[in-house]
Design a protein around this motif. Structure first.
Motif: not given
Length: 316
Positions: A127-131
């Motif tokens: 779910t988490i995307v590190e931008v």
């Protein structure tokens, strides 16, 4: 003539005293036993004679304990309503629930919520995307920007609900409905704190970006069009042209904790949202591709500085 002496008596075996009562009245032994048992029973019963007897003590133990009450007084010449200069929350002084609510809210506004390892593990890789990583701030600290859908569940959803509740209360904004959350993405700026093995991350800033279709252009302050003109639309103190223009992204919530303000966090979050909200398409705020939702005074300043006067306004 029959007499009692002529009856046959059954022989009693020697040593058996059960049928051999002691001399005297044969009913004397059972009666004395009953009296003794009755006296023992009466002696064990709690009586009402003693003031602090057993019965009264038992009744006092069964009574529910009364909660401690707080004495409050009316003060005609002085209001009990207080407004915190830090978080701007108004609460009733002396009311325990209000004081505890203010303490928790003010702590979140100043320091930000803690982003724990449980939330990170739940959404990492799915779910988490590190931008962005290792984003350097003006005070020398470093942080990172992550992004995830706004309609998440589980521990991340619970953390987001607490965060949005704090943001809405601080901005005096209504809660976002489920349809808005489904069309939104959340961008968080996380800052590491602590040293050694006791480091943790806090949510220093938050941006909620929403998929929209149209927004209105803002009338420049130097424009010849008067703000009081019948063709203008007033949205939260910002005057706009009434014609809706195609706009792909809207910023519904923007918040930075007071301890991390003036460090460039809001600009970094907005730039991250503009470059990643639509995959493969970077949005340009100066071309009117980004809109704000009824900004506050501070939000209007960020809108002008970051967007260069091209930011539009939309209604939720």
């Amino acid at each position: 003539m029959r007499t009692y002496s002529s009856r046959k008596r059954n022989p009693v075996p020697p040593g058996d005293d059960s049928q051999n009562p002691p001399s005297g009245n044969p009913c004397e032994a059972p009666t004395s036993k009953r009296k003794q048992l009755f006296l023992e029973t009466q002696s064990n019963r709690p009586t009402k004679r003693t003031k602090n007897g057993t019965k009264k003590a038992l009744q006092e133990d069964e009574k529910p304990k009364q909660k401690s009450l707080i004495q409050m007084h009316f003060c005609i010449d002085k209001s009990v309503i207080r407004e915190c200069p830090i978080c701007r929350l108004r609460y009733t002084q002396g009311a325990r629930e209000d004081v505890e609510l203010h303490r928790a809210h003010c702590n979140r506004v100043q320091k930000g919520l803690e982003w724990g390892r449980e939330e990170e593990k739940e959404g990492y890789g799915s779910t988490i995307v590190e931008v962005e990583q290792r984003v350097k701030l003006g005070n020398g600290k470093t942080g990172r920007i992550i992004m995830f859908p706004a309609d998440v569940n589980g521990k991340m959803g619970s953390k987001l609900s607490t965060l949005l509740e704090t943001v809405n209360l601080c901005l005096s904004s209504p809660a976002l409905d489920q349809a808005t959350l489904q069309a939104s993405k959340v961008y968080l700026f996380l800052v590491s704190e602590g040293s050694g093995g006791r480091t943790m991350e806090r949510i220093a800033g938050c941006v909620v970006a929403q998929r929209i279709t149209a927004a209105m252009a803002v009338i420049p302050p130097t424009s010849s069009a008067s703000p009081t003109h019948s063709a203008s639309v007033d949205i939260g103190g910002v005057f706009c042209y009434p014609e809706p223009l195609p706009t792909p992204m809207g910023i519904s919530r923007l918040f930075v904790s007071s301890s991390y303000r003036r460090q460039g966090i809001a600009n970094r979050l907005l730039s991250a949202a503009a470059s990643t909200f639509i995959p493969g398409c970077t949005l340009d705020p100066k071309k009117g591709q980004v809109a704000f939702s009824q900004p506050t005074g501070d939000g209007a300043k960020i809108m002008q500085s970051w967007g260069g006067g091209g930011i539009r306004i939309y209604e939720e």
